[in-house]
Design a protein around this motif. Structure first.
Motif, PDB file in Angstrom:
ATOM      1  N   ARG A  26      20.272   4.339 -33.246  1.00 51.82           N
ATOM      2  CA  ARG A  26      21.388   3.443 -32.924  1.00 51.82           C
ATOM      3  C   ARG A  26      20.947   1.983 -32.951  1.00 51.82           C
ATOM      4  NH1 ARG A  26      25.845   2.066 -34.043  1.00 51.82           N
ATOM      5  NH2 ARG A  26      27.022   0.903 -32.517  1.00 51.82           N
ATOM      6  N   LEU A  27      19.782   1.691 -32.377  1.00 49.89           N
ATOM      7  CA  LEU A  27      19.264   0.322 -32.386  1.00 49.89           C
ATOM      8  C   LEU A  27      18.977  -0.132 -33.813  1.00 49.89           C
ATOM      9  CD1 LEU A  27      16.938   0.670 -29.293  1.00 49.89           C
ATOM     10  CD2 LEU A  27      19.035  -0.710 -29.416  1.00 49.89           C
ATOM     11  N   LEU A  30      22.177  -1.108 -35.432  1.00 47.69           N
ATOM     12  CA  LEU A  30      22.635  -2.411 -34.952  1.00 47.69           C
ATOM     13  C   LEU A  30      21.839  -3.551 -35.590  1.00 47.69           C
ATOM     14  CD1 LEU A  30      23.172  -1.598 -31.172  1.00 47.69           C
ATOM     15  CD2 LEU A  30      24.946  -2.012 -32.910  1.00 47.69           C
ATOM     16  N   GLU A 108      23.244   2.090 -21.818  1.00 48.65           N
ATOM     17  CA  GLU A 108      24.146   1.523 -22.818  1.00 48.65           C
ATOM     18  C   GLU A 108      23.644   0.117 -23.138  1.00 48.65           C
ATOM     19  OE1 GLU A 108      26.817   2.922 -24.339  1.00 48.65           O
ATOM     20  OE2 GLU A 108      26.375   4.796 -23.295  1.00 48.65           O
ATOM     21  N   VAL A 109      23.525  -0.198 -24.409  1.00 47.11           N
ATOM     22  CA  VAL A 109      23.098  -1.524 -24.838  1.00 47.11           C
ATOM     23  C   VAL A 109      24.342  -2.307 -25.258  1.00 47.11           C
ATOM     24  CG1 VAL A 109      21.762  -2.803 -26.557  1.00 47.11           C
ATOM     25  CG2 VAL A 109      20.833  -0.698 -25.582  1.00 47.11           C
ATOM     26  N   ASP A 110      24.458  -3.523 -24.763  1.00 49.25           N
ATOM     27  CA  ASP A 110      25.562  -4.400 -25.166  1.00 49.25           C
ATOM     28  C   ASP A 110      25.363  -4.713 -26.650  1.00 49.25           C
ATOM     29  OD1 ASP A 110      27.142  -6.657 -25.810  1.00 49.25           O
ATOM     30  OD2 ASP A 110      27.027  -7.413 -23.761  1.00 49.25           O
ATOM     31  N   GLU A 111      26.149  -4.051 -27.490  1.00 48.78           N
ATOM     32  CA  GLU A 111      25.947  -4.129 -28.933  1.00 48.78           C
ATOM     33  C   GLU A 111      26.111  -5.543 -29.480  1.00 48.78           C
ATOM     34  OE1 GLU A 111      28.256  -1.148 -30.937  1.00 48.78           O
ATOM     35  OE2 GLU A 111      27.219   0.481 -29.896  1.00 48.78           O
ATOM     36  N   GLU A 112      27.125  -6.250 -29.034  1.00 43.44           N
ATOM     37  CA  GLU A 112      27.346  -7.609 -29.550  1.00 43.44           C
ATOM     38  C   GLU A 112      26.221  -8.545 -29.112  1.00 43.44           C
ATOM     39  OE1 GLU A 112      29.461  -8.344 -31.992  1.00 43.44           O
ATOM     40  OE2 GLU A 112      29.874  -6.201 -31.884  1.00 43.44           O
ATOM     41  N   PHE A 114      23.182  -7.623 -28.422  1.00 44.74           N
ATOM     42  CA  PHE A 114      21.987  -7.205 -29.155  1.00 44.74           C
ATOM     43  C   PHE A 114      21.998  -7.774 -30.571  1.00 44.74           C
ATOM     44  CE2 PHE A 114      19.565  -4.224 -31.789  1.00 44.74           C
ATOM     45  CZ  PHE A 114      18.345  -4.260 -31.135  1.00 44.74           C
ATOM     46  N   LYS A 115      23.137  -7.683 -31.246  1.00 45.36           N
ATOM     47  CA  LYS A 115      23.221  -8.229 -32.598  1.00 45.36           C
ATOM     48  C   LYS A 115      23.031  -9.742 -32.588  1.00 45.36           C
ATOM     49  CE  LYS A 115      27.081  -6.001 -33.731  1.00 45.36           C
ATOM     50  NZ  LYS A 115      28.218  -5.452 -34.501  1.00 45.36           N
TER      51      LYS A 115
END
Length: 140
Positions: A26-27, A30, A108-112, A114-115
């Motif tokens: 998943r990482l 991203l 849960e990783v904050d996707e936005e 992280f990007k």
């Protein structure tokens, strides 16, 4: 014959076969979404870790990913120089350069965020590359 780094990373993820492999996958997705020009490599292969460590680069190293028994760690080469308003960095505060994100099962990783961190790392690498280039004497 040199193996393709992306295929090696695919094999590392598949070999985990548990939440750690899924988290790293998943990482990775991203990272690729944040920077479609990212280059995947595998570094630091040694007898104690023959598979090596998956690494993502763009004009320099962005981060490397490792799996441990209880967490997945993404270490950012120049993490201390990156803005992290969302507080994603939760490890690696002992030095003046690197910072890391440890992801544990169920996190849960904050996707936005992280990007945005990935894009900031690329921008820092590009700025540093431009500065190095500007310091080189012109050979024309």
């Amino acid at each position: 014959m040199q193996e393709d780094a992306s295929e090696l990373i695919d094999a590392m993820i598949a070999a985990r076969g548990d939440w750690r492999g899924a988290a790293l996958a998943r990482l990775r997705a991203l990272i690729k979404a944040a920077d479609p020009e990212v280059v995947e490599t595998v570094k630091w292969r040694k007898p104690s870790n023959p598979a090596g460590i998956p690494v993502w680069e763009h004009d320099g190293l962005i981060c490397g990913g490792e799996t441990y028994k209880n967490y997945v760690k993404l270490t950012f080469e120049r993490g201390a120089a990156l803005p992290d308003p969302s507080g994603l960095f939760n490890a690696g505060f002992g030095g003046n350069t690197r910072r890391a994100i440890d992801v544990r099962e169920g996190d849960e990783v904050d996707e936005e965020a992280f990007k945005a961190l990935i894009r900031a790392a690329v921008e820092l690498n590009q700025t540093r590359a431009a500065e190095r280039s500007a310091k080189r004497p012109n050979k024309d």
